[in-house]
Design a protein around this motif. Structure first.
Motif, PDB file in Angstrom:
ATOM      1  N   SER A 100       5.568 -16.747 -41.102  1.00 46.49           N
ATOM      2  CA  SER A 100       6.342 -17.940 -41.448  1.00 46.49           C
ATOM      3  C   SER A 100       7.262 -18.364 -40.310  1.00 46.49           C
ATOM      4  O   SER A 100       7.638 -17.553 -39.448  1.00 46.49           O
ATOM      5  N   ASP A 101       7.634 -19.645 -40.311  1.00 47.53           N
ATOM      6  CA  ASP A 101       8.555 -20.156 -39.295  1.00 47.53           C
ATOM      7  C   ASP A 101       9.895 -19.437 -39.354  1.00 47.53           C
ATOM      8  O   ASP A 101      10.538 -19.200 -38.329  1.00 47.53           O
ATOM      9  N   ASN A 129       3.248 -25.986 -31.931  1.00 50.53           N
ATOM     10  CA  ASN A 129       2.553 -26.311 -33.166  1.00 50.53           C
ATOM     11  C   ASN A 129       1.488 -25.242 -33.441  1.00 50.53           C
ATOM     12  O   ASN A 129       0.905 -24.678 -32.512  1.00 50.53           O
ATOM     13  N   LEU A 130       1.255 -24.973 -34.700  1.00 54.79           N
ATOM     14  CA  LEU A 130       0.397 -23.862 -35.110  1.00 54.79           C
ATOM     15  C   LEU A 130      -1.013 -23.969 -34.536  1.00 54.79           C
ATOM     16  O   LEU A 130      -1.555 -23.007 -33.981  1.00 54.79           O
ATOM     17  N   ASP A 147      11.596 -17.548 -36.236  1.00 57.14           N
ATOM     18  CA  ASP A 147      12.939 -17.859 -35.741  1.00 57.14           C
ATOM     19  C   ASP A 147      13.809 -16.609 -35.699  1.00 57.14           C
ATOM     20  O   ASP A 147      14.647 -16.445 -34.800  1.00 57.14           O
ATOM     21  N   GLU A 148      13.617 -15.713 -36.666  1.00 56.34           N
ATOM     22  CA  GLU A 148      14.353 -14.444 -36.651  1.00 56.34           C
ATOM     23  C   GLU A 148      13.952 -13.617 -35.431  1.00 56.34           C
ATOM     24  O   GLU A 148      14.800 -12.991 -34.786  1.00 56.34           O
ATOM     25  N   ALA A 149      12.653 -13.622 -35.114  1.00 60.90           N
ATOM     26  CA  ALA A 149      12.177 -12.901 -33.938  1.00 60.90           C
ATOM     27  C   ALA A 149      12.781 -13.492 -32.670  1.00 60.90           C
ATOM     28  O   ALA A 149      13.185 -12.760 -31.750  1.00 60.90           O
ATOM     29  N   LYS A 150      12.856 -14.817 -32.612  1.00 63.66           N
ATOM     30  CA  LYS A 150      13.449 -15.485 -31.445  1.00 63.66           C
ATOM     31  C   LYS A 150      14.913 -15.096 -31.283  1.00 63.66           C
ATOM     32  O   LYS A 150      15.374 -14.811 -30.165  1.00 63.66           O
TER      33      LYS A 150
END
Length: 320
Positions: A37-38, A85-86, A42-45
């Motif tokens: 999921s996005d 984009n995916l 974002d948590e990984a980033k």
């Protein structure tokens, strides 16, 4: 284990060797990351940025950091840091490429089918090429449109022309027409989509990342390597699979299940791409290098006048 000094940007595998790059691209082209999921991305980033700032959250393990970097590399552009984009991500090459390629190989007999699937494929390729460009060289919507139309026209002209030409050729030759069209289109699509890099050059740096200028010769080298990689990525599945299908279709049981030939080819293409996507991306280093002596005279003279002989090679992101 203290991780405050952990360098998250240090390659986990040696990028100077093919095997090191292969393991790296097996990681970031893992199609399972396309399902993340996005919010998780974002948590990984945030975790990657925290590690770069030297503030690793307490209790974070090295494996968690490696996984965060894997997600970050798979989904965020190396130049801009923006989430891609995916459909354009390299991690989507296996599910996207297997479906489109499988149906191109299955529906090759009629001109309308050839036109439709080549159009779908070039639309997909255009998005992938734009997503993985060197983002330091912006491209206008008009240039994107021209690149898309040119590449699609090339693929269609090649596919339809060869399709008509091979009507009287052995069946296997006709099955190879989609690959010829894909190879021809890649030779047009990628340079056209990244034309700004060829016209204006791409940013080049020294070994430590200090910017030295822009080089058109570096852009041409990087784009050429990407074209070779993309054709290599498609070649095994689109060359070997037609031979396999040609032989399988001689059996009576295959003749009774013609409605399954398309899905079967999709699955077999997927098997090829699981290995070929990372292998093709690994052919050349992502951080490409070039001897200063091979740069344009004006840039070469500028570097020599400022640094003398201390800089012998420049480095740049070749894109994917």
């Amino acid at each position: 284990m203290a991780l405050s000094g952990f360098d998250i940007d240090a390659p986990r595998w040696d990028q100077r060797t093919f095997m090191g790059r292969l393991w790296h691209f097996f990681s970031i082209t893992d199609f399972r990351t396309a399902l993340v999921s996005d919010t998780r991305l974002d948590e990984a980033k945030m975790l990657v940025h925290s590690c770069r700032a030297g503030t690793v959250p307490p209790g974070t393990s090295k494996e968690q950091l490696y996984y965060a970097k894997k997600l970050y590399d798979s989904a965020f552009h190396p130049d801009t840091g923006d989430r891609m984009n995916l459909i354009g991500r390299m991690s989507f090459q296996v599910p996207g490429g297997m479906a489109i390629t499988g149906f191109m190989l299955q529906f090759y007999r009629t001109v309308p089918a050839v036109v439709f699937w080549q159009w779908v494929n070039q639309s997909f390729n255009a998005l992938v090429n734009y997503t993985n460009r060197n983002a330091a060289s912006p491209i206008t919507p008009k240039q994107i449109g021209v690149a898309y139309i040119t590449a699609t026209s090339t693929a269609l002209a090649t596919a339809v022309g060869l399709n008509l030409y091979t009507k009287k050729a052995p069946p296997l030759v006709a099955r190879w027409v989609p690959f010829a069209a894909v190879a021809a289109a890649n030779c047009v699509n990628i340079p056209m989509m990244r034309q700004q890099e060829i016209l204006n050059g791409i940013a080049v740096t020294d070994e430590n990342g200090n910017k030295l200028g822009h080089s058109r010769n570096a852009a041409i080298k990087g784009i050429t390597q990407v074209v070779i990689s993309r054709i290599t990525m498609a070649a095994p599945g689109m060359i070997i699979l037609p031979i396999v299908m040609e032989r399988l279709e001689r059996y009576r049981f295959m003749q009774r299940i013609t409605f399954l030939h398309g899905p079967l080819q999709v699955m077999m293409v997927g098997v090829f791409l699981v290995f070929m996507v990372p292998a093709a991306c690994s052919l050349f280093p992502q951080r490409c290098s070039m001897a200063v002596s091979k740069l344009e005279p004006e840039l070469r003279d500028s570097i020599v006048s400022q640094y003398g002989d201390s800089i012998r090679y420049i480095y740049f992101n070749k894109g994917l």
